[in-house]
Design an enzyme around this catalytic site. Structure first.
Site, PDB file in Angstrom:
ATOM      1  N   ARG A   1       0.856  -1.188   0.000  1.00  0.00           N
ATOM      2  CA  ARG A   1       0.000   0.000   0.000  1.00  0.00           C
ATOM      3  C   ARG A   1       0.894   1.240   0.000  1.00  0.00           C
ATOM      4  O   ARG A   1       1.715   1.402   0.899  1.00  0.00           O
ATOM      5  CB  ARG A   1      -0.908  -0.016   1.238  1.00  0.00           C
ATOM      6  CG  ARG A   1      -1.703   1.252   1.420  1.00  0.00           C
ATOM      7  CD  ARG A   1      -2.668   1.214   2.610  1.00  0.00           C
ATOM      8  NE  ARG A   1      -3.287   2.512   2.715  1.00  0.00           N
ATOM      9  CZ  ARG A   1      -3.184   3.335   3.766  1.00  0.00           C
ATOM     10  NH1 ARG A   1      -2.528   2.965   4.853  1.00  0.00           N
ATOM     11  NH2 ARG A   1      -3.757   4.511   3.740  1.00  0.00           N
TER      12      ARG A   1
ATOM     13  N   HIS B   1      -2.743  10.942   0.953  1.00  0.00           N
ATOM     14  CA  HIS B   1      -2.181  10.718   2.289  1.00  0.00           C
ATOM     15  C   HIS B   1      -1.502  12.023   2.704  1.00  0.00           C
ATOM     16  O   HIS B   1      -0.282  12.072   2.887  1.00  0.00           O
ATOM     17  CB  HIS B   1      -1.239   9.524   2.280  1.00  0.00           C
ATOM     18  CG  HIS B   1      -0.944   8.932   3.627  1.00  0.00           C
ATOM     19  ND1 HIS B   1      -1.032   7.579   3.896  1.00  0.00           N
ATOM     20  CD2 HIS B   1      -0.563   9.503   4.787  1.00  0.00           C
ATOM     21  CE1 HIS B   1      -0.703   7.346   5.153  1.00  0.00           C
ATOM     22  NE2 HIS B   1      -0.414   8.509   5.728  1.00  0.00           N
TER      23      HIS B   1
ATOM     24  N   GLU C   1      -7.084   8.499   6.561  1.00  0.00           N
ATOM     25  CA  GLU C   1      -7.330   9.171   7.831  1.00  0.00           C
ATOM     26  C   GLU C   1      -7.786  10.623   7.678  1.00  0.00           C
ATOM     27  O   GLU C   1      -7.087  11.550   8.138  1.00  0.00           O
ATOM     28  CB  GLU C   1      -6.069   9.100   8.708  1.00  0.00           C
ATOM     29  CG  GLU C   1      -5.600   7.693   9.007  1.00  0.00           C
ATOM     30  CD  GLU C   1      -4.476   7.638  10.045  1.00  0.00           C
ATOM     31  OE1 GLU C   1      -3.978   8.691  10.446  1.00  0.00           O
ATOM     32  OE2 GLU C   1      -4.121   6.524  10.481  1.00  0.00           O
TER      33      GLU C   1
ATOM     34  N   ASN D   1      -7.203   1.889  10.065  1.00  0.00           N
ATOM     35  CA  ASN D   1      -5.879   2.106  10.665  1.00  0.00           C
ATOM     36  C   ASN D   1      -6.067   2.098  12.167  1.00  0.00           C
ATOM     37  O   ASN D   1      -6.887   2.858  12.697  1.00  0.00           O
ATOM     38  CB  ASN D   1      -5.297   3.452  10.257  1.00  0.00           C
ATOM     39  CG  ASN D   1      -4.839   3.474   8.810  1.00  0.00           C
ATOM     40  OD1 ASN D   1      -4.950   2.471   8.097  1.00  0.00           O
ATOM     41  ND2 ASN D   1      -4.334   4.609   8.376  1.00  0.00           N
TER      42      ASN D   1
ATOM     43  N   TYR E   1      -3.958   1.712  16.042  1.00  0.00           N
ATOM     44  CA  TYR E   1      -2.712   1.629  16.796  1.00  0.00           C
ATOM     45  C   TYR E   1      -2.922   1.397  18.283  1.00  0.00           C
ATOM     46  O   TYR E   1      -2.071   0.857  18.959  1.00  0.00           O
ATOM     47  CB  TYR E   1      -1.909   2.918  16.593  1.00  0.00           C
ATOM     48  CG  TYR E   1      -1.391   3.030  15.183  1.00  0.00           C
ATOM     49  CD1 TYR E   1      -0.184   2.463  14.837  1.00  0.00           C
ATOM     50  CD2 TYR E   1      -2.147   3.648  14.186  1.00  0.00           C
ATOM     51  CE1 TYR E   1       0.289   2.518  13.539  1.00  0.00           C
ATOM     52  CE2 TYR E   1      -1.684   3.705  12.878  1.00  0.00           C
ATOM     53  CZ  TYR E   1      -0.466   3.139  12.567  1.00  0.00           C
ATOM     54  OH  TYR E   1      -0.009   3.179  11.283  1.00  0.00           O
TER      55      TYR E   1
ATOM     56  N   GLU F   1      -3.405  -0.162   8.236  1.00  0.00           N
ATOM     57  CA  GLU F   1      -2.203   0.197   9.010  1.00  0.00           C
ATOM     58  C   GLU F   1      -2.328  -0.339  10.423  1.00  0.00           C
ATOM     59  O   GLU F   1      -3.385  -0.241  11.047  1.00  0.00           O
ATOM     60  CB  GLU F   1      -2.013   1.717   9.130  1.00  0.00           C
ATOM     61  CG  GLU F   1      -1.570   2.407   7.882  1.00  0.00           C
ATOM     62  CD  GLU F   1      -1.381   3.902   8.081  1.00  0.00           C
ATOM     63  OE1 GLU F   1      -1.101   4.331   9.220  1.00  0.00           O
ATOM     64  OE2 GLU F   1      -1.522   4.623   7.082  1.00  0.00           O
TER      65      GLU F   1
HETATM   66  S1  NCW Z   1       0.245  10.161  13.079  1.00  0.00           S
HETATM   67  C1  NCW Z   1      -0.690   8.927  12.596  1.00  0.00           C
HETATM   68  N1  NCW Z   1      -0.167   7.948  11.836  1.00  0.00           N
HETATM   69  C2  NCW Z   1       1.191   7.600  11.715  1.00  0.00           C
HETATM   70  C3  NCW Z   1       1.670   8.060  10.363  1.00  0.00           C
HETATM   71  O1  NCW Z   1       2.973   7.683  10.100  1.00  0.00           O
HETATM   72  C4  NCW Z   1       0.809   7.574   9.212  1.00  0.00           C
HETATM   73  O2  NCW Z   1       1.061   8.307   8.063  1.00  0.00           O
HETATM   74  C5  NCW Z   1      -0.637   7.698   9.584  1.00  0.00           C
HETATM   75  O3  NCW Z   1      -1.439   7.072   8.607  1.00  0.00           O
HETATM   76  C6  NCW Z   1       1.092   6.149  11.813  1.00  0.00           C
HETATM   77  O4  NCW Z   1      -0.196   5.924  11.190  1.00  0.00           O
HETATM   78  C7  NCW Z   1      -0.871   7.146  10.977  1.00  0.00           C
HETATM   79  N2  NCW Z   1      -1.933   8.848  12.959  1.00  0.00           N
HETATM   80  C8  NCW Z   1      -2.520   9.736  13.857  1.00  0.00           C
HETATM   81  C9  NCW Z   1      -3.369   8.956  14.798  1.00  0.00           C
HETATM   82  C10 NCW Z   1      -4.129   9.818  15.725  1.00  0.00           C
HETATM   83  C11 NCW Z   1      -3.303  10.676  16.607  1.00  0.00           C
HETATM   84  C12 NCW Z   1      -4.142  11.348  17.624  1.00  0.00           C
HETATM   85  C13 NCW Z   1      -3.486  12.590  18.166  1.00  0.00           C
HETATM   86  C14 NCW Z   1      -4.435  13.332  19.047  1.00  0.00           C
HETATM   87  C15 NCW Z   1      -3.976  14.673  19.403  1.00  0.00           C
END
Ligand code: NCW
Length: 466
Positions: free
Chosen positions: A92, A136, A181, A308, A310, A371
């Protein structure tokens, strides 16, 4: 790469885990254009909001930027070979809009399309299925100068861009993800400003979110019109299952608020055709500028939902006042829990529970985890070895959660590790490493981490079992 079989250190439980997945399950890894490509000023690429944001003092850790990143733009052959040696079934990646349309709309830069053309051909030659993300986060700067996603016109510019890409790649790419996202683009980018374009205006975030979804809905039929009849078009959302810390009524109330903000903001319009009841009031904001027909466009049926994930959210109800939906109290830190370098709690059951909830509440016909992964402090000792046991454990436990979700009925078709390689982690610069492959930035050497060998071993065991 050293022999995978010797390096992968699979346990007998891992072999059993590999066998638990159904035939045809797709195993992949993911990246994004600005985070890995570099080549930022080459072959006619225009500028994006992330070029501008990272050039603004104080916005990105140590003033870092994606000008060189992992230099993937110049290392296509090496990187596709790496994917092949890991045994990936799918890859991806995202398309940099400013490489294709340097002004955001209008004149097409064919050299940009040529790059992705070569990437797609290289993947297909190795039997790796491309999953293409069309956005993205690297919005062309000229569009931001007109207001970016806060402006309705950006949705139409995005759909035009999606069509340009589909026309060029649609004869070979059959799996498309419109947006990655959009919650992050809207809230982190326009609401609290920790991501590009750095706007701090919560109403702007709500409006931007609406136009992102509109762009998605407008793009879906235009992508389908230019790719093979069996093409699959979906969207990727960042989602986190929300748990209650206790049984107090205010906790139950705040769980619902956190879920509305973190998950349902995008899930409900896209999959149910309406915003969550009371959502704008819960944010203390006005409704975004919804026009007649927008929600029908936004809820155009999709072929799959990309997830996605985490971490999870653990909510503790606020007794003094009813919080706004984005100001709910979370429990952190939990003394017994593990946290990644991003400060995100490791909670593998959260992924399982999220997939089951989506299956139950949204009746999605097809899910992918687009992800999942973890940032830890990895160190390279210079001789071809990077030990990352916590990442191995993270992957192992989350993948075990996937198997449980499938057994309990989740229509999960594939899984993509974030990330194939270390990369530019947005506002965190290069300080956070998510890769299963280590990048030594001074030399751009790629070193497969233990987690990479483990994942490759799992995929090999899966293939042998099917
Ligand atoms: S920062 C984020 N990510 C990381 C990034 O490397 C990737 O491009 C994104 O698709 C890893 O995966 C995603 N995601 C943000 C998640 C929510 C963060 C919440 C912060 C609240 C203040």
């Amino acid at each position: 790469m050293q022999d995978i079989h010797n390096m992968s250190q699979l346990t007998s439980a891992d072999l059993e885990l590999a066998r638990a997945f159904p035939e045809g399950f797709l195993w992949g890894a993911a990246t994004a254009s600005y985070q890995i490509e570099g080549g930022a000023f080459e072959d006619g690429r225009g500028s994006s909001i992330w070029d501008d944001f990272s050039a603004t003092p104080g916005k990105v850790f140590q003033g870092e930027n994606g000008n060189v990143a992992a230099d993937h733009y110049h290392r296509l052959a090496e990187d596709t070979e790496l994917m092949s040696s890991l045994g990936l079934g799918a890859y991806r990646f995202s398309i940099a809009w400013p490489r294709i349309l340097p002004e955001g709309r209008g004149a097409i830069n064919n050299a940009g399309l040529d790059f992705y053309d070569r990437l797609v051909d290289g993947l297909l030659a190795k039997g790796i299925t491309p999953y293409v993300t069309l956005y993205h986060w690297d919005l062309p700067s000229p569009l931001q100068q007109e207001g970016g996603w806060v402006k309705r016109e950006t949705a139409f510019a995005y759909a035009d861009f999606a069509e340009v890409v589909a026309k060029r790649l649609g004869d070979r790419v059959t799996n498309w993800i419109t947006l990655n996202e959009p919650w992050c683009s809207a809230y982190l980018g326009y609401g609290i400003g920790i991501h590009a374009p750095g706007v701090q205006d919560r109403q702007a975030a709500l409006d931007a979110g609406h136009h992102l979804m509109l762009g998605h809905g407008l793009a879906v039929p235009r992508i389908r019109a230019h790719s093979a009849p069996n093409s699959q078009v979906g969207i990727t959302l960042n989602l986190a299952h929300v748990y209650a810390n206790d049984e107090r009524p205010e906790t139950q109330r705040d769980v619902a608020l956190a879920d509305a903000f973190s998950n349902r903001w995008f899930l409900d319009p896209i999959l149910r055709g309406h915003y969550t009841e009371g959502f704008f009031e819960q944010l203390g904001l006005n409704a975004p500028p919804v026009q007649d027909g927008d929600l029908a466009t936004i809820s155009t049926p999709i072929d799959f939902l990309g997830v996605n994930n985490y971490t999870r959210l653990l909510v503790k109800g606020n007794t003094e006042r009813i919080p706004l939906a984005d100001q709910v109290s979370l429990v952190a830190p939990i003394p017994s829990a593990c946290y990644t370098e991003m400060g995100w709690e490791v909670y593998p059951n959260g992924l399982r529970d999220l997939l089951l909830r989506l299956t139950k509440d949204y009746a999605v016909s097809k899910l992918y985890v687009t992800e999942n992964g973890a940032a830890f402090k990895d160190a390279w000792n210079g001789n071809g070895h990077v030990s990352d046991p916590r990442r191995v454990d993270y992957l192992r436990t989350h993948i075990a959660g996937l198997a449980e979700a499938i057994q309990q009925g989740a229509p999960l078709r594939g899984y993509f590790v974030w990330s194939l390689m270390d990369n530019f982690e947005w506002a965190e610069g290069y300080s956070k490493r998510f890769g299963i492959v280590y990048i030594d930035y001074p030399t751009q050497k790629r070193v497969v981490k233990e987690s990479g060998y483990w994942y490759a071993g799992l995929l090999k065991a899966f293939n042998q079992a099917h």
